[in-house]
Design a protein around this motif. Structure first.
Motif, mmCIF file in Angstrom:
data_model
loop_
_atom_site.group_PDB
_atom_site.id
_atom_site.type_symbol
_atom_site.label_atom_id
_atom_site.label_comp_id
_atom_site.label_asym_id
_atom_site.label_seq_id
_atom_site.Cartn_x
_atom_site.Cartn_y
_atom_site.Cartn_z
ATOM 1 N N ALA A 175 49.116 22.437 61.614
ATOM 2 C CA ALA A 175 49.332 21.339 62.562
ATOM 3 C C ALA A 175 48.032 20.637 62.924
ATOM 4 N N LEU A 176 46.932 21.390 62.967
ATOM 5 C CA LEU A 176 45.624 20.828 63.316
ATOM 6 C C LEU A 176 44.855 20.335 62.093
ATOM 7 N N ARG A 177 45.429 20.532 60.922
ATOM 8 C CA ARG A 177 44.824 20.110 59.658
ATOM 9 C C ARG A 177 43.465 20.757 59.415
ATOM 10 N N VAL A 178 43.431 22.062 59.647
ATOM 11 C CA VAL A 178 42.259 22.864 59.289
ATOM 12 C C VAL A 178 42.750 23.950 58.343
ATOM 13 N N SER A 179 41.850 24.537 57.602
ATOM 14 C CA SER A 179 42.272 25.568 56.653
ATOM 15 C C SER A 179 42.692 26.835 57.398
ATOM 16 N N LEU A 205 30.514 18.178 62.877
ATOM 17 C CA LEU A 205 31.527 17.741 61.927
ATOM 18 C C LEU A 205 32.838 17.446 62.651
ATOM 19 N N THR A 206 33.541 16.437 62.167
ATOM 20 C CA THR A 206 34.866 16.148 62.710
ATOM 21 C C THR A 206 35.864 17.129 62.107
ATOM 22 N N SER A 230 38.063 18.852 54.886
ATOM 23 C CA SER A 230 37.666 18.433 53.534
ATOM 24 C C SER A 230 36.668 19.405 52.921
ATOM 25 N N LEU A 231 35.643 19.758 53.674
ATOM 26 C CA LEU A 231 34.636 20.683 53.153
ATOM 27 C C LEU A 231 35.237 22.047 52.818
ATOM 28 N N THR A 232 36.114 22.529 53.672
ATOM 29 C CA THR A 232 36.754 23.819 53.427
ATOM 30 C C THR A 232 37.608 23.762 52.173
ATOM 31 N N THR A 291 38.380 25.179 46.548
ATOM 32 C CA THR A 291 38.684 24.720 45.189
ATOM 33 C C THR A 291 37.608 25.203 44.212
ATOM 34 N N PHE A 292 36.351 25.061 44.596
ATOM 35 C CA PHE A 292 35.261 25.536 43.738
ATOM 36 C C PHE A 292 35.373 27.034 43.488
#
Length: 133
Positions: free
Chosen positions: A67-71, A100-101, A107-109, A114-115
């Motif tokens: 819901a908070l759009r974090v990983s 960071l927002t 995005s970074l997470t 992915t890497f």
């Protein structure tokens, strides 16, 4: 007043994760009621989590993360559910960086995860093939 001085059990950080969730919610500019609805939990329960009175389950943490759009791993890390040997250094740094927002943290997470998946897949493929010497 006793719950202000009450300390969590070793390995538990309900106040920390509650504050983290509250900060993410405020940064996202959504109300407690909106987040509770999006995460599928009750308003009173979410309020208790944010105030450190209740320790959410892994499932509730995953719902809140979505819901908070974090990983989810970042949320688990903040809640103390991930062991330090699971490479939390990068995830912890991303999750707790005040500059960071929420969108940037997400995005970074995602890029980092992915890497790691690509590297693990590549490593598996390289071990399946016998090297020619």
């Amino acid at each position: 007043m006793s719950d202000e001085t009450e300390k969590p059990e070793p390995g538990e950080t309900p106040r920390d994760v509650g504050g983290f969730i509250r900060d993410l919610r405020r940064n996202a500019r959504i109300s407690l009621r909106q987040l509770a609805q999006q995460a599928g939990v009750s308003n009173p329960y979410l309020s208790q989590i944010e105030r450190g009175l209740r320790k959410p389950s892994a499932e509730v943490l995953a719902q809140l993360a979505h819901a908070l759009r974090v990983s989810t791993p970042a949320m688990y890390l903040k809640a103390g559910l991930l062991d330090t040997k699971d490479n939390p250094g990068v995830l912890a740094a991303i999750a707790t960086d005040p500059d960071l927002t929420v969108a940037q943290k997400q995005s970074l997470t995602q890029i980092y995860e992915t890497f790691r998946r690509e590297n693990a897949r590549s490593k598996e493929e390289n071990t399946d093939v016998d090297p020619v010497s």
